[in-house]
Write an enzyme that holds these catalytic residues in place. Structure first.
Site, PDB file in Angstrom:
ATOM      1  N   MET A 184       0.810  -1.463   0.001  1.00  0.00           N
ATOM      2  CA  MET A 184      -0.063  -0.166   0.065  1.00  0.00           C
ATOM      3  C   MET A 184       0.782   1.380   0.046  1.00  0.00           C
ATOM      4  O   MET A 184       0.328   2.263   0.275  1.00  0.00           O
ATOM      5  CB  MET A 184      -0.873  -0.039   1.185  1.00  0.00           C
ATOM      6  N   HIS A 224       9.059   1.314   3.243  1.00  0.00           N
ATOM      7  CA  HIS A 224      10.385   1.016   4.309  1.00  0.00           C
ATOM      8  C   HIS A 224      11.127  -0.138   4.086  1.00  0.00           C
ATOM      9  O   HIS A 224      10.977  -0.890   3.062  1.00  0.00           O
ATOM     10  CB  HIS A 224       9.693   1.402   5.832  1.00  0.00           C
ATOM     11  N   GLY A 225      12.028  -0.258   4.900  1.00  0.00           N
ATOM     12  CA  GLY A 225      13.120  -1.527   4.737  1.00  0.00           C
ATOM     13  C   GLY A 225      12.121  -2.703   4.695  1.00  0.00           C
ATOM     14  O   GLY A 225      12.753  -3.755   4.086  1.00  0.00           O
ATOM     15  N   HIS A 284       9.280  -3.506   3.214  1.00  0.00           N
ATOM     16  CA  HIS A 284       9.028  -3.573   1.911  1.00  0.00           C
ATOM     17  C   HIS A 284      10.279  -4.028   0.923  1.00  0.00           C
ATOM     18  O   HIS A 284      10.055  -4.974   0.153  1.00  0.00           O
ATOM     19  CB  HIS A 284       8.188  -2.369   1.352  1.00  0.00           C
ATOM     20  N   GLN A 344     -10.295  -2.711   2.618  1.00  0.00           N
ATOM     21  CA  GLN A 344      -9.748  -3.313   3.701  1.00  0.00           C
ATOM     22  C   GLN A 344      -9.685  -2.393   4.993  1.00  0.00           C
ATOM     23  O   GLN A 344      -9.221  -2.363   6.033  1.00  0.00           O
ATOM     24  CB  GLN A 344      -8.473  -3.961   3.471  1.00  0.00           C
ATOM     25  N   LYS A 389       9.350  -2.458  11.554  1.00  0.00           N
ATOM     26  CA  LYS A 389       9.074  -1.294  10.682  1.00  0.00           C
ATOM     27  C   LYS A 389       7.587  -1.476  10.112  1.00  0.00           C
ATOM     28  O   LYS A 389       7.202  -2.363   9.782  1.00  0.00           O
ATOM     29  CB  LYS A 389       9.900  -1.514   9.419  1.00  0.00           C
ATOM     30  N   SER A 443       4.597   1.540   7.872  1.00  0.00           N
ATOM     31  CA  SER A 443       4.594   2.804   7.164  1.00  0.00           C
ATOM     32  C   SER A 443       3.759   3.867   8.209  1.00  0.00           C
ATOM     33  O   SER A 443       3.969   5.068   8.149  1.00  0.00           O
ATOM     34  CB  SER A 443       3.566   2.570   5.978  1.00  0.00           C
TER      35      SER A 443
END
Length: 278
Positions: free
Chosen positions: A29, A33-34, A36, A60, A183, A185
């Site tokens: 989405m 960040h790390g 992903h 969702q 980690k 979002s």
């Protein structure tokens, strides 16, 4: 890297790949960040081509405010993905994914009865809607999901198999900051004080491994909640100990060979989740 912002653009991009039978897919989405990036790296290591989607899926979200405030950083995401050697970034419009209202209801095998399921009604059905739609569009051979959303990973595996998709679901380890915070979002939404407090979640659930040696699952849950809530910046929504395979809560340690603790904690208004194998 090809950036496809519509279904038509994506189909053209997919057709341009020389090895369409060896595609690894990372659905996201955005606000990358790390965690992903670790999925992208796993996909690149295993597959000839890597496709990443960035789509904030409205079906969702059971909280409209959460949907409205979810971070959207497509330009930065694209720069990160190009650096990682992604072949295609698919950033579709809502009309591309849902040309008409999606009314499908999925059998999730009861895996949504605990954890996030009761607290976020309709969430996992929305996940199933968007993931199956993306699978139908991308047609990958492998799909990569992080273990931070452990319940989601189990549910995706279930409906992928139940619906007959010939896609291997690869679970990848939780990526953490140096201080242990998983980690996410949503971490970008934390104030400085909240960010300082948030690692207390992981520190506490790690203690549960030791508590397991002396206390029952119910007692470990109570101790975990009390320890997290002792921090004035944090408030537990739930802590559960479940079997890692069927996701059913445990009454006794003998009920499972692979117990897992998962939790949701508010650093209000930001909601953080984490889990750990016990």
């Amino acid at each position: 890297m090809i950036l496809a912002k519509s279904l038509g653009e994506f189909k053209e991009a997919l057709e341009s790949l020389p090895h369409k039978e060896k595609v690894g897919f990372v659905p996201t989405m955005g606000a990358l960040h790390g965690g992903h990036i670790s999925l992208v790296q796993a996909a690149r290591k295993r597959c000839m081509h890597t496709v990443v989607s960035v789509f904030v899926n409205p079906t969702q979200f059971n909280n409209k405010e959460d949907l409205a405030t979810y971070p959207r950083t497509l330009e930065a995401d694209a720069a990160l993905l190009e650096k990682e050697g992604t072949d295609i970034l698919f950033a579709p419009r809502v009309i591309d994914i849902y040309p008409q209202e999606d009314t499908r209801i999925f059998d999730l095998g009861g895996l949504d009865n605990y954890g996030e399921g009761p607290r976020r009604p309709g969430h996992f059905n929305g996940v199933a809607q968007v993931v199956t739609r993306l699978f139908d569009i991308v047609r990958p051979q492998y799909a990569f999901f992080g273990e931070k959303d452990y319940q989601q990973l189990a549910i995706v595996r279930h409906f992928t198999k139940a619906l007959g998709y010939n896609i291997e679901i690869i679970g990848c380890p939780i990526m953490r900051e140096a201080d242990g915070l998983a980690k996410s979002s949503r971490n970008t939404l934390l104030t400085a004080d909240q960010r300082t407090a948030a690692p207390h979640i992981y520190k506490t659930i790690c203690q549960a491994k030791e508590w397991k040696k002396r206390f029952s699952p119910k007692e470990v849950i109570e101790k975990t909640k009390a320890e997290i809530d002792a921090n004035p910046m944090l408030e537990t929504e739930y802590v559960e100990i479940v079997d890692s395979d069927n996701l059913r809560p445990l009454e006794n340690w003998s009920d499972s060979d692979n117990p897992r603790l998962w939790c949701a904690v508010y650093a209000r208004p930001v909601r953080l989740i984490d889990n750990i194998a016990l």
